[in-house]
Write a protein that holds these residues in place. Structure first.
Motif, PDB file in Angstrom:
ATOM      1  N   ARG A 126       6.780  -1.458   0.571  1.00 62.25           N
ATOM      2  CA  ARG A 126       8.068  -0.812   0.848  1.00 62.25           C
ATOM      3  C   ARG A 126       8.860  -1.556   1.910  1.00 62.25           C
ATOM      4  NH1 ARG A 126       8.052   5.593   1.374  1.00 62.25           N
ATOM      5  NH2 ARG A 126      10.254   5.135   1.687  1.00 62.25           N
ATOM      6  N   GLN A 127       8.182  -2.427   2.647  1.00 59.54           N
ATOM      7  CA  GLN A 127       8.859  -3.251   3.644  1.00 59.54           C
ATOM      8  C   GLN A 127       9.084  -4.668   3.119  1.00 59.54           C
ATOM      9  OE1 GLN A 127       7.400  -2.475   7.875  1.00 59.54           O
ATOM     10  NE2 GLN A 127       5.693  -1.690   6.644  1.00 59.54           N
ATOM     11  N   SER A 128       8.966  -4.846   1.801  1.00 58.74           N
ATOM     12  CA  SER A 128       9.164  -6.142   1.136  1.00 58.74           C
ATOM     13  C   SER A 128       8.198  -7.207   1.640  1.00 58.74           C
ATOM     14  CB  SER A 128      10.620  -6.605   1.286  1.00 58.74           C
ATOM     15  OG  SER A 128      11.499  -5.668   0.728  1.00 58.74           O
ATOM     16  N   ARG A 129       6.942  -6.821   1.833  1.00 60.83           N
ATOM     17  CA  ARG A 129       5.907  -7.745   2.313  1.00 60.83           C
ATOM     18  C   ARG A 129       4.771  -7.783   1.297  1.00 60.83           C
ATOM     19  NH1 ARG A 129       5.261  -5.139   8.061  1.00 60.83           N
ATOM     20  NH2 ARG A 129       3.487  -6.550   8.248  1.00 60.83           N
ATOM     21  N   ALA A 130       5.122  -8.200   0.064  1.00 61.24           N
ATOM     22  CA  ALA A 130       4.194  -8.159  -1.062  1.00 61.24           C
ATOM     23  C   ALA A 130       2.961  -9.033  -0.862  1.00 61.24           C
ATOM     24  CB  ALA A 130       4.919  -8.560  -2.351  1.00 61.24           C
ATOM     25  N   ALA A 131       3.124 -10.187  -0.255  1.00 60.19           N
ATOM     26  CA  ALA A 131       1.971 -11.077  -0.055  1.00 60.19           C
ATOM     27  C   ALA A 131       0.925 -10.422   0.841  1.00 60.19           C
ATOM     28  CB  ALA A 131       2.430 -12.403   0.529  1.00 60.19           C
ATOM     29  N   GLU A 132       1.362  -9.772   1.905  1.00 56.86           N
ATOM     30  CA  GLU A 132       0.427  -9.074   2.789  1.00 56.86           C
ATOM     31  C   GLU A 132      -0.195  -7.873   2.080  1.00 56.86           C
ATOM     32  OE1 GLU A 132       1.863  -8.503   6.990  1.00 56.86           O
ATOM     33  OE2 GLU A 132       3.654  -9.421   6.106  1.00 56.86           O
ATOM     34  N   ALA A 133       0.599  -7.199   1.269  1.00 53.17           N
ATOM     35  CA  ALA A 133       0.118  -6.030   0.540  1.00 53.17           C
ATOM     36  C   ALA A 133      -0.958  -6.398  -0.464  1.00 53.17           C
ATOM     37  CB  ALA A 133       1.286  -5.343  -0.166  1.00 53.17           C
ATOM     38  N   ALA A 134      -0.829  -7.559  -1.088  1.00 54.48           N
ATOM     39  CA  ALA A 134      -1.766  -7.976  -2.136  1.00 54.48           C
ATOM     40  C   ALA A 134      -3.207  -8.006  -1.628  1.00 54.48           C
ATOM     41  CB  ALA A 134      -1.354  -9.331  -2.689  1.00 54.48           C
ATOM     42  N   VAL A 135      -3.395  -8.435  -0.411  1.00 55.69           N
ATOM     43  CA  VAL A 135      -4.743  -8.487   0.173  1.00 55.69           C
ATOM     44  C   VAL A 135      -5.359  -7.091   0.192  1.00 55.69           C
ATOM     45  CG1 VAL A 135      -6.043  -8.991   2.283  1.00 55.69           C
ATOM     46  CG2 VAL A 135      -4.188 -10.512   1.562  1.00 55.69           C
TER      47      VAL A 135
END
Length: 109
Positions: free
Chosen positions: A89-98
């Motif tokens: 939701r904060q547009s931080r998809a790479a961090e979310a993927a982990v």
């Protein structure tokens, strides 16, 4: 046997849970801040606080609370998934993927 202070904390937790269920996440978070301050390692209170922050779009606070919960309980799949969704939701998809990968490995929905 419980002390009166413990009963008050539990009552406040239950009141916050009810407020969140009634669609008042900001008010629930206000109450839970004091509960978590008194019981900083209480995973249930941290989870409810994170849900309250997420529900009221206080994403930075939700992220910090969920990161704290993940530190306390690294195998908590729900916390990992919630942290991933907060990061998304904060547009931080790479961090979310982990966190999504860890949640998947833990069998979290």
């Amino acid at each position: 046997m419980s002390t009166p202070f413990e009963l008050d904390l539990h009552s406040e937790y239950l009141r916050a849970d009810l407020l969140l269920a009634m669609g008042q996440p900001t008010e629930a978070a206000r109450i839970l801040t004091a509960v978590v301050a008194a019981e900083p390692a209480n995973e249930a209170a941290l989870e409810l606080l994170a849900r309250s922050y997420f529900g009221s779009a206080q994403l930075n606070r939700a992220e910090k609370t969920l990161a704290r919960l993940v530190d306390l309980a690294p195998a908590n799949g729900w916390a990992r998934r919630a942290l991933a969704r907060t990061l998304e939701r904060q547009s931080r998809a790479a961090e979310a993927a982990v966190h999504h990968r860890v949640a998947d490995a833990l069998g979290a929905a």
